[in-house]
Design a protein around this motif. Structure first.
Motif, PDB file in Angstrom:
ATOM      1  N   THR A   1       0.834  -1.196   0.000  1.00  0.00           N
ATOM      2  CA  THR A   1       0.000   0.000   0.000  1.00  0.00           C
ATOM      3  C   THR A   1       0.872   1.251   0.000  1.00  0.00           C
ATOM      4  O   THR A   1       2.046   1.202   0.368  1.00  0.00           O
ATOM      5  N   ARG A   2       0.286   2.356  -0.383  1.00  0.00           N
ATOM      6  CA  ARG A   2       1.030   3.618  -0.400  1.00  0.00           C
ATOM      7  C   ARG A   2       1.525   3.988   1.002  1.00  0.00           C
ATOM      8  O   ARG A   2       2.654   4.471   1.164  1.00  0.00           O
ATOM      9  N   ASN A   3       0.692   3.747   2.014  1.00  0.00           N
ATOM     10  CA  ASN A   3       1.095   4.070   3.381  1.00  0.00           C
ATOM     11  C   ASN A   3       2.265   3.204   3.831  1.00  0.00           C
ATOM     12  O   ASN A   3       3.207   3.692   4.483  1.00  0.00           O
ATOM     13  N   GLU A   4       2.222   1.916   3.494  1.00  0.00           N
ATOM     14  CA  GLU A   4       3.294   1.011   3.893  1.00  0.00           C
ATOM     15  C   GLU A   4       4.594   1.363   3.171  1.00  0.00           C
ATOM     16  O   GLU A   4       5.675   1.358   3.770  1.00  0.00           O
ATOM     17  N   ILE A   5       4.489   1.687   1.904  1.00  0.00           N
ATOM     18  CA  ILE A   5       5.679   2.088   1.138  1.00  0.00           C
ATOM     19  C   ILE A   5       6.298   3.343   1.735  1.00  0.00           C
ATOM     20  O   ILE A   5       7.520   3.417   1.942  1.00  0.00           O
ATOM     21  N   GLU A   6       5.461   4.321   2.056  1.00  0.00           N
ATOM     22  CA  GLU A   6       5.957   5.568   2.635  1.00  0.00           C
ATOM     23  C   GLU A   6       6.598   5.321   4.000  1.00  0.00           C
ATOM     24  O   GLU A   6       7.660   5.881   4.322  1.00  0.00           O
ATOM     25  N   ARG A   7       5.973   4.463   4.807  1.00  0.00           N
ATOM     26  CA  ARG A   7       6.526   4.139   6.130  1.00  0.00           C
ATOM     27  C   ARG A   7       7.917   3.508   6.006  1.00  0.00           C
ATOM     28  O   ARG A   7       8.854   3.875   6.737  1.00  0.00           O
ATOM     29  N   LEU A   8       8.049   2.591   5.063  1.00  0.00           N
ATOM     30  CA  LEU A   8       9.319   1.887   4.906  1.00  0.00           C
ATOM     31  C   LEU A   8      10.391   2.779   4.276  1.00  0.00           C
ATOM     32  O   LEU A   8      11.577   2.641   4.589  1.00  0.00           O
ATOM     33  N   GLN A   9       9.989   3.689   3.410  1.00  0.00           N
ATOM     34  CA  GLN A   9      10.966   4.641   2.865  1.00  0.00           C
ATOM     35  C   GLN A   9      11.507   5.554   3.966  1.00  0.00           C
ATOM     36  O   GLN A   9      12.695   5.890   3.989  1.00  0.00           O
TER      37      GLN A   9
END
Length: 377
Positions: free
Chosen positions: A69-77
């Protein structure tokens, strides 16, 4: 005519190959964010600890939540930046690997599948989902992953169902590349729309990609059954190694640089009914391959060859096999309409396809599969 071919920088597979993961991380630096589900990481913890110590590198656990998800990608970045990670490792199934691609944005990314259930690891794209698990969008990157690293011992000890699903995905590769080649349609190896005017329109498949797609089919017929048997008893054999390469490398390069056609469009159509079944991507693609062959009015001999293979390893060839034996006409209509939206790959077929033709192909493929089973009991 502009042609395009894309591939990873390096592909390596072998027994206990995860013990060399640290070497590839060290080519980028000393620290890597590792994206994978807890259970997948624990399955190979001993090898990760070994390679970390041997090559003096550090893994930062992403605590992956399981969805792209976009939120998960942003969190991991944010996590990657906080810990100054030099590389990103995607370890596990397709969603872990796709998430790693998105976090790394296609750069300094190592893909280490623990199952080979589909042919996406080598690609320069990923599928992004909404929080509820529904499809959001496709993401495309400048390049394919830097390294594909496959530990054949890990694959041999994974459930055979995943290996078979990968064979189902690979089964479509040759037939979709053949259709794309006949229609001179575009392939995914071209630059995304908007990168350069006209670039995507001009990207046709190469002879190399078509040869790989054809070899993918040949390897399935030759070694698929023996590979299944080896997987059933958790043994690495030459046949299993050949099918791992087929599922990931041959099919991955074959689909992305050779082209998709009706099979994956029909899969995308069927996916709107995801609450009715628990079939894997490659299992549905296996049935979809029969659907495309019906659309093409393929020779009887070719249909029988495909069904002989499906039966020999236990791949789906009917709607019941993928949990859709009670599909309604309204649902079938919706599936066909979704398969024919303007951006779908079904338009790479070398002839016009209608909603009614897709519906007829699905129902006919189902009956052909049923008849085959009845005649071979």
């Amino acid at each position: 005519m502009r042609k395009a071919f894309i591939s990873p920088t390096k592909y390596v597979q072998g027994e206990d190959e995860l013990k060399n993961l640290g070497y590839y991380v060290s080519q980028f630096g000393k620290k890597a964010l590792i994206v994978g589900k807890d259970e997948d990481i624990e399955r190979v913890r001993e090898k990760l600890d070994f390679t970390k110590d041997k090559f003096n590198i550090e893994f930062v656990d992403a605590n992956f939540q399981g969805e792209v998800t976009r939120n998960e990608i942003e969190r991991l970045q944010t996590l990657q930046e906080k810990h100054n990670c030099d590389a990103v490792v995607g370890l596990g199934g397709g969603k872990a690997c796709d998430t790693a691609k998105c976090v790394a944005e296609g750069k300094n990314v190592i893909i280490a599948p623990t199952i080979v259930a589909q042919d996406a690891p080598t690609s320069h794209s990923a599928v992004v989902y909404h929080e509820d698990g529904s499809f959001d969008d496709y993401a495309y990157f400048e390049s394919s992953p830097s390294v594909i690293l496959i530990d054949t011992t890990v694959i041999a000890n994974a459930p055979t169902r995943f290996l078979l699903a990968g064979m189902g995905d690979a089964l479509a590769t040759y037939f979709e590349a053949r259709a794309t080649r006949r229609s001179y349609s575009n392939v995914n190896a071209g630059l995304p729309n908007g990168v350069r005017e006209g670039a995507a329109d001009e990207a046709k498949g190469t002879n190399a990609a078509f040869a790989l797609a054809k070899l993918s089919y040949e390897m399935l017929l030759e070694h698929g059954k023996a590979a299944k048997i080896a997987s059933d008893i958790n043994q690495v054999t030459p046949a299993l190694e050949d099918i791992i390469e087929t599922n990931v490398l041959l099919s991955g390069l074959g689909f992305e640089s050779g082209g998709l056609a009706a099979v994956h469009a029909i899969y995308n159509g069927i996916s709107i009914l995801h609450e009715k079944y628990d079939a894997l991507h490659g299992e549905i693609v296996s049935f979809g391959t029969l659907c495309q062959l019906v659309l093409e009015n393929a020779p009887k001999e070719e249909l029988e060859e495909v069904m002989d293979f499906q039966a020999s390893v236990g791949l789906p060839m009917t709607l019941a096999d993928i949990g859709l034996d009670e599909i309604t006409d309204e649902e079938l209509q919706a599936v066909a309409e979704k398969a024919l939206i303007p951006e779908e790959s079904i338009h790479a077929m070398p002839f016009d396809v209608t909603v009614e033709a897709v519906k007829a192909a699905i129902l006919t493929a189902d009956k052909l599969g049923q008849a085959y089973k009845e005649n071979h009991q």
